[in-house]
Design a protein around this motif. Structure first.
Motif, mmCIF file in Angstrom:
data_model
loop_
_atom_site.group_PDB
_atom_site.id
_atom_site.type_symbol
_atom_site.label_atom_id
_atom_site.label_comp_id
_atom_site.label_asym_id
_atom_site.label_seq_id
_atom_site.Cartn_x
_atom_site.Cartn_y
_atom_site.Cartn_z
ATOM 1 N N TYR A 8 62.861 -69.597 35.389
ATOM 2 C CA TYR A 8 63.268 -68.951 34.129
ATOM 3 C C TYR A 8 64.789 -68.868 33.991
ATOM 4 C CZ TYR A 8 63.292 -64.805 37.194
ATOM 5 O OH TYR A 8 63.508 -63.927 38.215
ATOM 6 N N HIS A 30 47.368 -69.171 36.468
ATOM 7 C CA HIS A 30 47.738 -70.420 35.814
ATOM 8 C C HIS A 30 46.696 -71.509 36.050
ATOM 9 C CE1 HIS A 30 51.822 -68.619 35.478
ATOM 10 N NE2 HIS A 30 51.829 -69.338 34.375
ATOM 11 N N GLN A 52 52.844 -71.169 28.903
ATOM 12 C CA GLN A 52 53.914 -70.190 29.111
ATOM 13 C C GLN A 52 53.905 -69.142 28.003
ATOM 14 O OE1 GLN A 52 57.985 -71.403 28.506
ATOM 15 N NE2 GLN A 52 58.759 -69.890 29.974
ATOM 16 N N ILE A 62 58.084 -71.803 33.751
ATOM 17 C CA ILE A 62 57.182 -72.935 33.511
ATOM 18 C C ILE A 62 56.765 -73.643 34.794
ATOM 19 C CG2 ILE A 62 58.117 -73.331 31.197
ATOM 20 C CD1 ILE A 62 59.623 -75.778 32.386
#
Length: 386
Positions: free
Chosen positions: A41, A133, A161, A174
Motif C-alpha cells: 500500500y 483473499h 481490493q 494489492i
C-alpha cells in the motif's frame, strides 16, 4: 487444519444443499509472502507466491438477485442476501467476501445475477496466509466467467481490493490477490504495486536442497483491526511530511535526512518500508543469480525490521523465528500483516524435523498453544477446476 474437499465431493455436497448441480467449481490459492511486508500500500515491491492450499467454490447462477451462501465449515449455516441495495458492511463472517466481490463487480458495471455458492477451504484461518483473499479470488474468478465480463487479471485485482477496502473495511493493498490470481507453479510473483507490473521469479527451494516451513502460531489476527490501519496511517503521514507520492519514492540513502523531519515513531515506520523495499529488490537479484540458498540473511533482516521498526510481531512469532534459526533454518521471518499469524523458515532438507520439534517444544515450554507446522510450495493461481 482442514483438508481440502475434492471436486466430486464438493459437487455432491452442493447438490445436497441446493437441490441442483453447480455451473462449475473454481479454486484460488492462499499465499505466502516470501519478503516485502507492508510495502504494497506504499506503492512498493513485494515477492509473494501462491501456495498449495486453496479455497474452492461451487457456484450456480440464479435467475433473480438472491445470493445463497454455505460453507463446509462447522457451525456456519446458510446465509441469504439480496444483491439489490447491497451496501458496504453487509454480511457477517466469511460471507462478507463473496458479497463484497459481487458488490465490487456491480460497481464496475458488471451485471451480476444472484447465485448459490458452496465454499470449501484448507487455507488456515487467521494464519496470515490470506484465507480471505483466497475466497475472494475464487469467487471473482467464477463470477468473471459466469457473467461473461472477462475482465483481465489487473481489473480483478483492483475489484477485490475495492471489496476488501470498502465493503469489508480492511485497508489492505494489492499483494494478496495478485499472488492468488497471478501465481504460477514453481514461481514467486515479483510485483510492482505502483503499476501492477509482474515478473515471475523462479523459486524452487527443493531443487536447492531446501524446504519452506510455515509455522502457524495460532495467534489469530485481523486486517480490519486498528493495528494495521494505524501502521498505514503512519506511512501516509511519513510520505506527506517528506513530500512524496508514496514511500516507494524514498530511497535508503534518504533516510538520514528524513530522520530530521519525522517524529521517532513515524521515522521507524518509514525506515521499515524503505529498507524492506530494498530487501525485496536484493532478494529478486539473488534468486536469479545464486538461488534460494542465498536469501537467508535478508529474511532475517526483514523480521528484525518488522519486530523493531514496524512493531507488528508478537512473542509467539519471535519465538518461532528465533527457535527455527537456532535449530538449522538458514533464514526466518514472520509473514503477513502481523500481530499474529505465521512465520516462515527456509530450512535445509533433512533439518525440517529438527526445526519442527524444537519449535513445538519451545511453544510448550512457554505455555503457548501448539503451532501448526507444514511445508508449502509455489502453486498455480486461480482457475476453473470443473
Amino acid at each position: 487444519m482442514t483438508t481440502s474437499t475434492d471436486v466430486f465431493t464438493l459437487t455432491a455436497a452442493f447438490h445436497e444443499a441446493f437441490g441442483t448441480v453447480p455451473d462449475g467449481v473454481w479454486q484460488a490459492p492462499g499465499r505466502v509472502n516470501l519478503i516485502g511486508e507492508h510495502t504494497d500500500y506504499n506503492e512498493g515491491f513485494v515477492l509473494p507466491f501462491a501456495i498449495d492450499k486453496t479455497a474452492k467454490v461451487a457456484v450456480r447462477v440464479r435467475d433473480d438477485s438472491t445470493v445463497r451462501l454455505l460453507s463446509t465449515f462447522g457451525g456456519h449455516g446458510l446465509v441469504e442476501a439480496s444483491l439489490d441495495g447491497l451496501e458496504p458492511g453487509s454480511g457477517e463472517g466469511w460471507s462478507r467476501y463473496p458479497l463484497g466481490v459481487a458488490w465490487a463487480l456491480k460497481e464496475r458495471g458488471v451485471s451480476v445475477p444472484g447465485f448459490e455458492l458452496l465454499l470449501d477451504s484448507d487455507v488456515p484461518l487467521g494464519a496470515g496466509l490470506s484465507s480471505s483473499h483466497a475466497i475472494e479470488c475464487a469467487v471473482i474468478t467464477a463470477l468473471n466467467e459466469l457473467t461473461g465480463a472477462n475482465l483481465p487479471a489487473e481489473e480483478l485485482v483492483l475489484a477485490t481490493q475495492r471489496a476488501e477496502n470498502i465493503f469489508v473495511g480492511a485497508p489492505t493493498g494489492i499483494m494478496d490477490q495478485s499472488a492468488s490470481l497471478r501465481g504460477a507453479k514453481g514461481q514467486a510473483v515479483f510485483l510492482d504495486c505502483r503499476d501492477q507490473h509482474v515478473e515471475l521469479v523462479p523459486f524452487d527451494a527443493e531443487a536447492s536442497g531446501l524446504v519452506l516451513l510455515v509455522i502457524d502460531t495460532k495467534v489469530s489476527h485481523s486486517h480490519a483491526d486498528g493495528g494495521y490501519a494505524s501502521r498505514r496511517a503512519s506511512c501516509e503521514l511519513g510520505a506527506q511530511v517528506l513530500g512524496v507520492t508514496a514511500l516507494r519514492d524514498v530511497g535508503v540513502e534518504d533516510l538520514e535526512a528524513a530522520s530530521g523531519l519525522l517524529d521517532e515513531v513515524t521515522m521507524r515506520r518509514v525506515r521499515h518500508v524503505v529498507t524492506e523495499n530494498d530487501r525485496v529488490l536484493q532478494t529478486v537479484e539473488l534468486l536469479g543469480a545464486q538461488g534460494p540458498a542465498s536469501i537467508g540473511p535478508l529474511l532475517d533482516a526483514s523480521h528484525a525490521s518488522m519486530r523493531d521498526d514496524f512493531e507488528i510481531s508478537c512473542p509467539e512469532l519471535d519465538l518461532a523465528v528465533d527457535t527455527a534459526r537456532a535449530n538449522g533454518a538458514i533464514g526466518a521471518r514472520m509473514t503477513g500483516g502481523g500481530f499474529g499469524g505465521s512465520a516462515i523458515a527456509l530450512t535445509p532438507v533433512g533439518e525440517e524435523h529438527k526445526v519442527r520439534d524444537a519449535v513445538v517444544r519451545s511453544f510448550a515450554e512457554a505455555g503457548y498453544t501448539a503451532p501448526d507446522i507444514f511445508t508449502v510450495t509455489p502453486a498455480e493461481g486461480a482457475f476453473r477446476l470443473a
